[in-house]
Design a protein around this motif. Structure first.
Motif, mmCIF file in Angstrom:
data_model
loop_
_atom_site.group_PDB
_atom_site.id
_atom_site.type_symbol
_atom_site.label_atom_id
_atom_site.label_comp_id
_atom_site.label_asym_id
_atom_site.label_seq_id
_atom_site.Cartn_x
_atom_site.Cartn_y
_atom_site.Cartn_z
ATOM 1 N N PRO A 117 0.422 -1.292 -0.418
ATOM 2 C CA PRO A 117 -0.003 0.222 -0.132
ATOM 3 C C PRO A 117 0.488 1.379 -0.114
ATOM 4 O O PRO A 117 2.095 1.146 0.597
ATOM 5 N N GLY A 118 -0.028 2.596 -0.118
ATOM 6 C CA GLY A 118 1.168 3.807 -0.315
ATOM 7 C C GLY A 118 0.404 4.551 0.282
ATOM 8 O O GLY A 118 -0.672 4.432 1.247
ATOM 9 N N GLU A 119 0.822 5.839 1.030
ATOM 10 C CA GLU A 119 1.197 6.677 2.286
ATOM 11 C C GLU A 119 0.552 7.370 0.945
ATOM 12 O O GLU A 119 1.456 7.926 0.409
ATOM 13 N N LEU A 120 -0.203 8.966 1.851
ATOM 14 C CA LEU A 120 -0.926 9.550 1.212
ATOM 15 C C LEU A 120 0.671 10.939 1.610
ATOM 16 O O LEU A 120 0.743 11.025 3.005
ATOM 17 N N PRO A 170 1.109 14.710 3.709
ATOM 18 C CA PRO A 170 0.561 15.419 4.247
ATOM 19 C C PRO A 170 -0.534 16.361 3.354
ATOM 20 O O PRO A 170 0.105 17.035 2.404
ATOM 21 N N ASP A 171 -1.582 17.134 3.999
ATOM 22 C CA ASP A 171 -2.395 17.912 3.130
ATOM 23 C C ASP A 171 -1.710 19.355 2.789
ATOM 24 O O ASP A 171 -0.611 19.627 3.211
ATOM 25 N N GLY A 172 -1.712 19.168 1.297
ATOM 26 C CA GLY A 172 -1.230 20.586 0.661
ATOM 27 C C GLY A 172 0.063 20.289 0.490
ATOM 28 O O GLY A 172 0.395 21.574 -0.061
ATOM 29 N N GLN A 173 0.732 19.618 0.252
ATOM 30 C CA GLN A 173 1.920 18.947 0.227
ATOM 31 C C GLN A 173 2.137 17.975 -1.041
ATOM 32 O O GLN A 173 1.434 17.334 -1.056
ATOM 33 N N PRO A 174 3.132 18.456 -2.115
ATOM 34 C CA PRO A 174 3.339 17.281 -3.097
ATOM 35 C C PRO A 174 3.443 16.023 -2.597
ATOM 36 O O PRO A 174 5.038 16.022 -1.979
ATOM 37 N N ALA A 175 3.562 14.498 -3.252
ATOM 38 C CA ALA A 175 3.914 13.966 -3.705
ATOM 39 C C ALA A 175 5.507 13.713 -3.904
ATOM 40 O O ALA A 175 5.960 15.026 -4.897
ATOM 41 N N LEU A 176 6.205 13.113 -3.147
ATOM 42 C CA LEU A 176 8.067 13.301 -3.694
ATOM 43 C C LEU A 176 8.088 11.900 -3.766
ATOM 44 O O LEU A 176 7.753 10.983 -2.646
ATOM 45 N N ASP A 177 9.568 12.041 -4.575
ATOM 46 C CA ASP A 177 9.890 10.832 -4.949
ATOM 47 C C ASP A 177 11.552 10.321 -4.111
ATOM 48 O O ASP A 177 11.908 10.646 -3.002
ATOM 49 N N ARG A 178 11.912 9.385 -4.042
ATOM 50 C CA ARG A 178 13.037 9.112 -3.449
ATOM 51 C C ARG A 178 14.300 10.084 -3.532
ATOM 52 O O ARG A 178 15.319 9.980 -2.724
ATOM 53 N N ARG A 179 14.090 10.806 -4.496
ATOM 54 C CA ARG A 179 15.114 12.201 -4.861
ATOM 55 C C ARG A 179 14.820 13.115 -4.454
ATOM 56 O O ARG A 179 15.475 14.032 -4.569
ATOM 57 N N ALA A 180 13.332 13.186 -3.636
ATOM 58 C CA ALA A 180 13.115 14.582 -3.221
ATOM 59 C C ALA A 180 12.744 15.113 -4.368
ATOM 60 O O ALA A 180 11.772 16.860 -4.235
ATOM 61 N N ARG A 181 12.091 14.712 -5.669
ATOM 62 C CA ARG A 181 11.829 15.672 -6.382
ATOM 63 C C ARG A 181 10.300 15.309 -6.543
ATOM 64 O O ARG A 181 9.250 14.194 -6.278
ATOM 65 N N PHE A 222 -4.736 13.019 -9.688
ATOM 66 C CA PHE A 222 -2.486 13.527 -9.594
ATOM 67 C C PHE A 222 -2.562 15.397 -9.250
ATOM 68 O O PHE A 222 -1.841 15.587 -8.146
ATOM 69 N N THR A 223 -4.144 16.203 -9.477
ATOM 70 C CA THR A 223 -3.494 17.338 -9.052
ATOM 71 C C THR A 223 -3.706 17.987 -7.347
ATOM 72 O O THR A 223 -3.139 18.325 -6.909
ATOM 73 N N GLN A 224 -4.683 16.467 -6.666
ATOM 74 C CA GLN A 224 -4.515 17.202 -5.405
ATOM 75 C C GLN A 224 -3.139 16.246 -4.574
ATOM 76 O O GLN A 224 -2.808 16.597 -3.566
ATOM 77 N N LEU A 225 -2.290 15.549 -5.428
ATOM 78 C CA LEU A 225 -1.172 15.636 -4.931
ATOM 79 C C LEU A 225 0.225 16.391 -5.857
ATOM 80 O O LEU A 225 1.333 15.338 -4.986
ATOM 81 N N GLY A 226 -0.253 17.558 -5.906
ATOM 82 C CA GLY A 226 0.813 17.963 -6.311
ATOM 83 C C GLY A 226 0.976 18.243 -8.172
ATOM 84 O O GLY A 226 1.269 19.675 -8.447
ATOM 85 N N LEU A 263 -1.056 6.510 -6.846
ATOM 86 C CA LEU A 263 -0.318 7.114 -7.019
ATOM 87 C C LEU A 263 0.919 7.410 -6.697
ATOM 88 O O LEU A 263 1.892 7.995 -7.134
ATOM 89 N N ALA A 264 0.679 7.922 -5.109
ATOM 90 C CA ALA A 264 1.521 8.542 -4.092
ATOM 91 C C ALA A 264 2.630 7.359 -3.839
ATOM 92 O O ALA A 264 3.734 7.646 -4.004
ATOM 93 N N GLY A 265 1.743 6.367 -3.898
ATOM 94 C CA GLY A 265 2.735 4.760 -3.212
ATOM 95 C C GLY A 265 3.858 5.009 -4.808
ATOM 96 O O GLY A 265 5.474 4.562 -4.607
ATOM 97 N N ILE A 266 3.836 5.338 -6.033
ATOM 98 C CA ILE A 266 4.364 4.524 -7.589
ATOM 99 C C ILE A 266 5.059 6.425 -7.109
ATOM 100 O O ILE A 266 6.305 5.526 -7.797
#
Length: 367
Positions: free
Chosen positions: A20-23, A25-36, A87-91, A334-337
């Motif tokens: 499973p993936g984790e969302l 924090p509210d208002g913050q974009p999803a970050l990848d393993r390189r903090a992108r 996707f928009t809600q994730l940044g 999406l956030a987990g991927i």
């Protein structure tokens, strides 16, 4: 109904275990393993095109017997919009419609209208753009603008008619594309960006003519290094004209200076003419990789998520979408991927690559 996601196995670049993936924090974009952060979504609406550009869809491969996706396999406009909203809600703040040639998708303005209604968590409308070869843009531009499109980027690799034919292998002419550019500007889809893929020994003699044509036009001309996208274009490093060489050729005729721009995710280095003649850009994926600031995800016509233009495989979003997953469940997918993303092909080009011959085609995932 699936409540789990595919995460990437970064040892071989293929989808792997189910967790499973984790969302974020509210208002913050999803970050990848390189903090992108996840900021940009490119949506390919079709794998079809009416050009056969040699660097993208060479006719010897994409001929009359080639099997394209049936319409039934494509995501509907409503499905695309639902995923785009998540996707928009994730940044995501910018969506680019692409292809193939996106204007071959019937009634594309209806999709634009749906996407134009989306808002970021902060309440802002999206930057909604489209990339096109310009061949049918003249009759579509006004409808696209009325539907809510913000801007367009038009591909044009040569002004010389014979050279244009060599590059596009189509029944169209540079004038057809130029009429599309004029129509886009007249409709208010400005500034129009014009992309030129430069190949040494083929169209590099068009660098200065293109620069002259678009100086003082209000449009932004961008020169793109010939990239090894997909497996069918016969890419050869010797045909790459480094962006530095392009800039030197232009500066010899018209002095230029860099424009400082620290915006993360911007792929083009920006330059302006000292005499006020406008702006140009260079996109240097081969000689100056920008993986470290890449904030883009890519959605294929049938709903696969790709994390890089040079990816091997994608993640099937259509299955959970059609199996009844809720918006929250899709957001966790999406956030987990994205959280598992570590792609940096251009930085690693030619080194420690896991079978680079398996890259997806640009005509399928969009440029």
């Amino acid at each position: 109904m699936s409540k789990v996601i595919l995460l990437a196995d970064h040892r071989n670049g293929r989808p792997a275990g189910l967790v499973p993936g984790e969302l974020p924090p509210d208002g913050q974009p999803a970050l990848d393993r390189r903090a992108r952060p996840l900021r940009d979504l490119r949506i390919s609406v079709t794998d079809r095109c009416n050009f056969r550009c040699t660097y993208c869809m060479p006719r010897e491969v994409f001929d009359s017997s080639y099997t394209f996706m049936p319409h039934s396999a494509l995501l509907s406009f409503e499905e695309i919009t639902r995923l785009a909203g998540i996707f928009t809600q994730l940044g995501v703040e910018k969506i680019r419609l692409t292809g193939g040639e996106p204007l071959l998708r019937k009634h594309l303005e209806n999709l634009v209208g749906l996407l134009a209604g989306l808002r970021t968590p902060q309440g802002r409308p999206l930057d909604l753009t489209l990339t096109t070869n310009g061949s049918v843009l003249a009759r579509k531009a006004a409808d696209l603008k009325r539907a809510g499109l913000t801007r367009v980027t038009v591909s044009l690799d040569a002004l010389d008619p014979a050279m244009f034919q060599d590059m596009s292998d189509s029944g169209f002419t540079p004038d057809d594309v130029l009429r599309g550019i004029d129509a886009a500007a007249a409709a208010g889809l400005a500034p129009v960006k014009v992309n030129m893929v430069v190949r040494r020994g083929l169209n590099d003699g068009q660098i200065l003519p293109m620069a002259e044509r678009f100086r003082n036009s209000g449009h932004i001309l961008r020169f793109i290094e010939y990239m090894d996208v997909g497996n069918t274009n016969g890419w050869n490093l010797a045909e790459v004209v480094p962006s530095r060489e392009v800039l030197d050729r232009i500066a010899a005729a018209h002095p230029i200076e860099p424009i400082s721009d620290g915006e993360m995710g911007r792929v083009a280095e920006r330059w302006r003419y000292l005499d006020g003649g406008g702006e140009i850009g260079v996109i240097s994926s081969v000689t100056h990789a920008f993986c470290g600031g890449c904030t883009r995800a890519r959605l294929s016509p049938e709903g696969k998520l790709f994390l890089c233009l040079f990816a091997h495989e994608g993640y099937d979003l259509r299955a959970p979408l059609r199996d009844g997953a809720s918006d929250e469940e899709l957001a966790r997918i999406l956030a987990g991927i994205w959280a598992g993303r570590a792609d940096n092909y251009s930085e690693q080009r030619g080194r420690n690559m896991a079978d680079p011959s398996r890259k997806i085609e640009m005509s399928y995932i969009g440029g």
